[in-house]
Design an enzyme around this catalytic site. Structure first.
Site, PDB file in Angstrom:
ATOM      1  N   HIS A 203       0.890  -1.170   0.000  1.00  0.00           N
ATOM      2  CA  HIS A 203       0.000   0.000   0.000  1.00  0.00           C
ATOM      3  C   HIS A 203       0.926   1.217   0.000  1.00  0.00           C
ATOM      4  O   HIS A 203       2.005   1.175   0.604  1.00  0.00           O
ATOM      5  CB  HIS A 203      -0.836   0.115   1.267  1.00  0.00           C
TER       6      HIS A 203
ATOM      7  N   ASP B 163       2.171   1.974   3.456  1.00  0.00           N
ATOM      8  CA  ASP B 163       3.085   1.049   4.143  1.00  0.00           C
ATOM      9  C   ASP B 163       4.519   1.451   3.849  1.00  0.00           C
ATOM     10  O   ASP B 163       5.387   1.347   4.698  1.00  0.00           O
ATOM     11  CB  ASP B 163       3.035  -0.402   3.627  1.00  0.00           C
TER      12      ASP B 163
END
Ligand code: XUL
Ligand code: CO
Length: 437
Positions: free
Chosen positions: A101, A104
């Site tokens: 993501h 992240d």
């Protein structure tokens, strides 16, 4: 930087008799199964969010993970260091793909512009390591569920400003995925659902979500991104109800809004379970619609009602999964992404290796068993035979749409009764399945 895992060398295949805990017993990357190397059947990917960002925190407990390289901050320096650690891990464990993501890999800034800038810095670092190691991005995604702005949803938010913000975040995440040569882009709608229908206009939310996904597909074409767009169904958690509930619900939504030409499914084992299905069920539904794009490989716990994201160590599940993958002719742009996390009690860095080795070995065995079942042929033969009455003239005419109720009634009256029942032989088939394990 010194190595993050100094005591661990590259994991090797040592065969089923090995007692070395840091070796593969079944995953032998180049071994041919049905004429294709295991690694190309399985296309393992590592998920950045669990492996690099999981800290073991849960609702009743503080973080437990021991990660010597971490300062647990959201600084750019730390984000850069994590990239290096991650690629060392991929190299040593022998996984060729990864998934992330946006949030992240790179920290959220004070403004969207700042977040974009952070993301660019980290994307350049990811590119550098990809080029140096040959590792590849299976898919990217935007995290549209953690930040408070998304509490009511992103593409389904009642607030149009949130919808616009989410669109901008997806646009950027898709651009970065494209730059990094990603083979896919995933939409998991963690907040696209409701807690209460009293405050929800369901029809309007679904219309908005469809518009969101249409714009994403248009943008994909505009920038020449050739990765597959995928929806990842999940029934519940964090919301009471999520619109992309399971494979069938999601396919129906895509068909209703004429989006099936642009989207396929990323199915996750634990999510199928939360919808009250087996992974085998959801895969059959997706494969029947020619819409299985990729898999988030993990498993749940049937005694629990939430997403435990355990590493897949259940041979029945991996065998059924690989039977499905072989049946559809293998992945094209998809793969098996370990959307799995080590247990909170498995807190040492070494556990990241044990966990991935366990998942890879269980899938390698699942693949070999699936190939054995197919080679044996008795199950497939049984299924074929079970439908053999349809291979006659009557069956073929019905399948071609050349019969009507009047004509069928004439035939049935003539027959008087059906006399040709055959047993389903479930227990016998289950035994054949077990014989191959
Ligand atoms: C959450 C989940 C996500 C998606 C990507 O249950 O599976 O990590 O895979 O957003
Ligand atoms: Co997932």
């Amino acid at each position: 930087m010194r190595e993050a895992f100094p005591n661990i060398k590259k994991i090797k295949y040592e065969g089923a008799d090995s007692r070395n805990p840091l070796a593969f017993k079944h995953y032998n990357a180049d071994e041919l199964v049905e004429g294709k190397p295991m690694k190309d059947h399985l296309r393992f990917a590592c998920s950045y969010w669990h492996t690099m960002r999981g800290n073991g925190q849960e609702i009743f407990g503080f973080p437990t993970m021991l990660r010597p390289w971490e300062d647990w901050s959201t600084s750019i320096e730390m984000a850069l260091k994590r990239v290096e650690v991650f690629f060392e891990f991929l190299e040593k464990v022998g996984i060729d793909y990864y998934c992330f993501h946006d949030r992240d890999v790179s920290p959220e800034g004070a403004t969207l512009k700042e977040s974009h800038q952070n993301f660019d810095i980290i994307a350049a670092e990811l590119k550098k390591f990809q080029d140096a190691t040959g590792k590849k991005l299976l898919w990217g995604t935007a995290q549209l569920f953690m930040h408070p702005r998304y509490m009511h949803g992103a593409g389904t938010s009642p607030n149009v400003e949130v919808f616009a913000f989410a669109a901008a975040q997806v646009k950027k995440a898709m651009e970065v995925t494209h730059e990094l040569g990603g083979e896919g882009y995933v939409f998991w709608g963690g907040r696209e659902g409701y807690q209460s229908l009293l405050n929800t206009d369901l029809k309007r939310e679904l219309d908005h979500l469809a518009q969101f996904l249409k714009m994403a597909a248009d943008y994909k074409r505009e920038i020449g991104f050739t990765g597959q767009l995928m929806i990842e169904p999940k029934a519940k958690e964090p919301m009471k109800h999520q619109y992309d509930t399971d494979a069938a619900t999601t396919l129906n939504f895509l068909r209703q809004y004429d989006l099936l030409k642009d989207y396929s499914l990323n199915l996750e084992t634990n999510h199928a379970q939360l919808a009250g299905h087996t992974m085998q069920h959801d895969m059959e539904v997706a494969i029947a619609a020619d819409a299985l794009g990729s898999i988030d490989a993990n498993m749940g716990d049937w005694q629990l009602g939430w997403d435990t994201d355990q590493f897949p160590t259940d041979l029945y599940i991996t065998t059924h999964t690989m039977l499905g993958v072989l049946k559809m002719g293998g992945f094209t742009q998809g793969g098996l992404n370990f959307d799995s996390k080590v247990r909170r009690e498995s807190f040492e860095p070494e556990d990241l290796f044990h966990a991935h080795i366990a998942g890879m070995d269980t899938f390698a065995r699942g693949l070999k068993i699936a190939a054995k079942i197919r080679k044996d042929g008795r199950i497939a033969e049984f299924v074929k035979d079970r439908y053999s009455s349809w291979d006659g003239e009557l069956g073929e005419k019905i399948e071609r749409g050349e019969m009507n109720f009047r004509e069928l009634e004439e035939i049935a009256l003539e027959m008087g009764e059906v006399h040709t029942y055959k047993s389903g032989r479930q227990e016998y088939l289950e035994t054949i399945f077990n014989e191959s394990i």
